[in-house]
Design a protein around this motif. Structure first.
Motif, short mmCIF file in Angstrom:
data_model
loop_
_atom_site.label_atom_id
_atom_site.label_comp_id
_atom_site.label_asym_id
_atom_site.label_seq_id
_atom_site.Cartn_x
_atom_site.Cartn_y
_atom_site.Cartn_z
N ALA A 41 -4.97 8.96 -4.88
CA ALA A 41 -3.79 8.50 -5.62
C ALA A 41 -2.75 9.60 -5.73
CB ALA A 41 -4.19 7.99 -6.99
N SER A 42 -2.18 10.00 -4.61
CA SER A 42 -1.27 11.15 -4.58
C SER A 42 0.13 10.81 -5.09
CB SER A 42 -1.18 11.74 -3.17
OG SER A 42 -0.93 10.74 -2.21
N MET A 43 0.60 9.57 -4.90
CA MET A 43 1.92 9.22 -5.43
C MET A 43 1.88 9.12 -6.95
SD MET A 43 5.12 8.71 -4.62
CE MET A 43 5.32 8.12 -2.93
N ALA A 44 0.82 8.55 -7.49
CA ALA A 44 0.69 8.48 -8.95
C ALA A 44 0.65 9.88 -9.54
CB ALA A 44 -0.57 7.71 -9.33
N ALA A 45 -0.03 10.80 -8.86
CA ALA A 45 -0.08 12.19 -9.33
C ALA A 45 1.31 12.81 -9.30
CB ALA A 45 -1.04 13.00 -8.46
N ALA A 46 2.09 12.49 -8.27
CA ALA A 46 3.45 13.01 -8.18
C ALA A 46 4.32 12.45 -9.30
CB ALA A 46 4.05 12.67 -6.81
N PHE A 47 4.18 11.16 -9.57
CA PHE A 47 4.94 10.55 -10.67
C PHE A 47 4.62 11.24 -11.99
CE2 PHE A 47 6.20 5.97 -9.30
CZ PHE A 47 6.80 6.48 -8.15
N ALA A 78 0.83 -1.21 0.00
CA ALA A 78 0.00 0.00 0.00
C ALA A 78 0.86 1.25 0.00
CB ALA A 78 -0.91 0.00 1.23
N VAL A 79 0.30 2.33 -0.56
CA VAL A 79 0.96 3.63 -0.56
C VAL A 79 0.00 4.67 -0.01
CG1 VAL A 79 2.05 5.43 -1.95
CG2 VAL A 79 2.38 3.02 -2.55
N GLY A 80 0.42 5.35 1.06
CA GLY A 80 -0.31 6.50 1.58
C GLY A 80 0.60 7.70 1.39
N GLY A 81 1.43 7.97 2.40
CA GLY A 81 2.44 9.03 2.26
C GLY A 81 3.69 8.55 1.54
N PHE A 131 -12.25 7.14 2.88
CA PHE A 131 -12.63 5.81 3.32
C PHE A 131 -11.41 4.95 3.67
CE2 PHE A 131 -13.34 1.32 2.36
CZ PHE A 131 -14.30 1.04 3.31
N VAL A 132 -10.42 4.92 2.79
CA VAL A 132 -9.19 4.16 3.09
C VAL A 132 -8.31 5.08 3.93
CG1 VAL A 132 -7.29 2.81 2.13
CG2 VAL A 132 -9.46 2.95 0.90
N ASP A 133 -8.69 5.24 5.21
CA ASP A 133 -8.11 6.29 6.04
C ASP A 133 -6.60 6.16 6.20
OD1 ASP A 133 -9.59 4.09 7.58
OD2 ASP A 133 -8.13 4.74 9.06
N GLY A 134 -6.07 4.94 6.19
CA GLY A 134 -4.64 4.76 6.35
C GLY A 134 -3.83 5.18 5.14
N ALA A 135 -4.50 5.45 4.01
CA ALA A 135 -3.79 5.87 2.79
C ALA A 135 -4.39 7.13 2.20
CB ALA A 135 -3.81 4.75 1.75
N ALA A 136 -5.24 7.82 2.95
CA ALA A 136 -5.91 9.03 2.44
C ALA A 136 -5.04 10.25 2.68
CB ALA A 136 -7.28 9.20 3.11
N VAL A 137 -3.98 10.38 1.89
CA VAL A 137 -3.02 11.46 2.02
C VAL A 137 -3.07 12.34 0.77
CG1 VAL A 137 -0.57 12.03 2.28
CG2 VAL A 137 -1.53 10.06 3.49
N LYS A 138 -3.24 13.64 0.98
CA LYS A 138 -3.34 14.56 -0.16
C LYS A 138 -2.00 14.79 -0.85
CE LYS A 138 -7.38 17.51 0.61
NZ LYS A 138 -7.83 18.91 0.76
N THR A 139 -0.92 14.79 -0.07
CA THR A 139 0.40 15.11 -0.62
C THR A 139 1.44 14.13 -0.09
OG1 THR A 139 -0.24 17.44 -0.44
CG2 THR A 139 2.06 16.96 -1.04
N VAL A 140 2.11 13.41 -0.97
CA VAL A 140 3.19 12.53 -0.52
C VAL A 140 4.41 13.37 -0.14
CG1 VAL A 140 2.38 10.63 -1.95
CG2 VAL A 140 4.10 12.18 -2.86
N GLY A 141 5.34 12.77 0.56
CA GLY A 141 6.53 13.50 0.98
C GLY A 141 7.53 13.68 -0.14
N GLY A 142 8.34 14.70 -0.03
CA GLY A 142 9.40 14.90 -1.02
C GLY A 142 10.42 13.79 -0.98
N LEU A 143 10.76 13.33 0.23
CA LEU A 143 11.73 12.25 0.40
C LEU A 143 11.16 10.93 -0.09
CD1 LEU A 143 14.54 11.56 1.48
CD2 LEU A 143 13.50 11.19 3.74
N THR A 144 9.91 10.66 0.26
CA THR A 144 9.31 9.40 -0.20
C THR A 144 9.12 9.40 -1.71
OG1 THR A 144 7.06 10.23 0.27
CG2 THR A 144 8.15 8.96 1.99
N TYR A 145 8.77 10.55 -2.27
CA TYR A 145 8.64 10.62 -3.73
C TYR A 145 9.98 10.31 -4.40
CZ TYR A 145 8.87 12.63 -8.37
OH TYR A 145 9.12 12.81 -9.70
N THR A 146 11.04 10.90 -3.90
CA THR A 146 12.36 10.68 -4.49
C THR A 146 12.74 9.21 -4.48
OG1 THR A 146 13.11 12.90 -3.87
CG2 THR A 146 14.81 11.25 -4.30
#
Length: 424
Positions: free
Chosen positions: A222-228, A190-193, A242-257
């Motif tokens: 789907a914030s990581m896909a948007a970042a990609f 799974a991907v949240g942040g 609904f998927v509260d453990g992955a409901a993140v609006k913005t992924v981290g800069g470090l995690t994105y990298t």
């Protein structure tokens, strides 16, 4: 990739160091062969059961390691975190064990079960503040609180130590896999942040570069896909919580990298399919997963052809599911699978109209699950909200044809999300 960005990439040694710290602390969760899912998808499928951790989530790994790397004199003053639930539980458990104070910010939408668990694990060391409707709002409040009180913030995902802690899951996976002299073709998580997938993929690509690492997000967040797609983290305008453990609006800069460097692909899964998967895991496997915990398994349907005959690992990332949500989970699953439908239909205000619907419109194996109607004085017709559960979902088009004959202007609430949320 520039030099500064290259420094942000995790290496195997970072995760190995984290594992040496965590090995005597956290539970080595089982990597279980799953006969049912293996047969269903014609592959060799294993579940990494992080739902069996002491706090029923992988988040304890990153929380403990990040806090342990904070100088003792600093952490004794107190630490702060923001979380939709599982990171908060990991921080609470750690602070109780280390006897240090913690202020934990959680969104007001966090399921009550997770709030109660944070209280249980943190005891007298944890103070909970429910702030904001989303994780991002709660995280901003936590950051402000840290600055005002000069305390240390323990990031839920965008921190190198947190990511390294989460990556220790891969240490356990590949220790077992290599001891059996086999290989992993696909790893789903799974991907949240982005902390989990970053740590997993960094270690995996170091020890098993041929393994395809696939990150799975809910369609409504789907914030990581948007970042990609954009080449950098972006903020989604809205998320489905609904998927509260992955409901993140913005992924981290470090995690994105790190994810951009190491992850082979991203996929998003509809929340309805997640619900179907949750129910299937429970009824077929006796596994109580939370929505984010079921994302990895929910993604298998879209990879059915690719994984056939392969060795696949899915990380069940958490099992903190509130029993009060089960009715909603069942409802979402039925709607997604095409069995449950809701319509607004104009009924003639005359005796026998309901009997006409039952006899002339419904299929013989359909059922009315909801019927809301108030008779309007001095009107020939009145709107009715009607819920219909199909005995055979393939009969929906026949039903629509007969509904159209009864009322050419009927409304299918599946096509109007605002009305659906208001009325159902």
């Amino acid at each position: 990739m520039d030099v500064m960005t290259r420094k942000d990439l995790l290496k195997k040694k970072d995760i190995d160091e984290a594992y040496e710290v965590l090995r005597p602390i956290i539970k080595h969760t089982p990597l279980q062969y799953d006969a049912y899912l293996s047969q269903k998808y014609q592959c060799h499928l294993y579940l990494k059961r992080e739902d069996l951790q002491v706090v029923r989530s992988f988040k304890i790994r990153g929380a403990y390691y990040a806090i342990s790397k904070t100088p003792q004199t600093v952490r004794q003053r107190g630490i702060v975190c923001a979380s939709a639930g599982n990171h908060a539980q990991g921080v609470a458990w750690t602070c109780h064990k280390m006897k240090i104070p913690a202020v934990i910010f959680m969104p007001t939408t966090t399921p009550q079960q997770k709030v109660e668990q944070v209280k249980f694990f943190g005891g007298s060391e944890a103070t909970i503040k429910l702030v904001g409707d989303t994780f991002d709002a709660s995280a901003q409040a936590a950051t402000d609180y840290c600055q005002q009180n000069k305390l240390t913030f323990i990031a839920p995902f965008d921190d190198k130590n947190t990511i390294a802690g989460q990556g220790t899951i891969a240490c356990e996976i590949f220790d077992e896999v290599f001891s059996q002299h086999t290989a992993v073709d696909y790893l789903f998580a799974a991907v949240g942040g982005g902390g989990l997938i970053s740590g997993l993929s960094a270690y995996t690509k170091s020890v098993s570069p041929e393994t395809q690492v696939v990150g799975v997000e809910p369609t409504g967040a789907a914030s990581m896909a948007a970042a990609f797609k954009c080449g950098h983290p972006v903020t989604l305008e809205k998320v489905d919580k609904f998927v509260d453990g992955a409901a993140v609006k913005t992924v981290g800069g470090l995690t994105y990298t790190n994810a951009k460097e190491y992850v082979d692909g991203m996929i998003d899964v509809a929340e309805g399919r997640v619900c179907t998967t949750l129910l299937e895991l429970y009824s077929k496997e006796a596994i109580v997963a939370e929505p984010a915990g079921a994302l990895s398994v929910a993604a298998l349907e879209d990879h059915r052809d690719e994984i056939a005959g392969k060795t696949v690992v899915c990380v069940i990332s958490g099992g903190n599911n509130d029993i009060d949500r089960m009715q909603e989970i069942k409802e979402r699953s039925l709607v997604y699978e095409g069995f449950q439908h809701y319509f607004i239909v104009n009924f003639p205000q005359r005796p026998g109209a309901l009997r006409e619907v039952v006899n002339d419109i419904l299929n013989e194996d359909d059922d009315i699950t909801k019927f809301e109607y108030t008779k309007k004085v001095n009107r020939g017709k009145g709107p009715v909200l009607i819920g219909i559960r199909l005995g055979n979902r393939d009969h929906i088009e026949q039903l629509r044809i007969r509904l159209r004959q009864f009322d050419p202007y009927y409304i299918d609430l599946k096509e109007n999300q605002m009305l659906y949320e208001m009325m159902v």
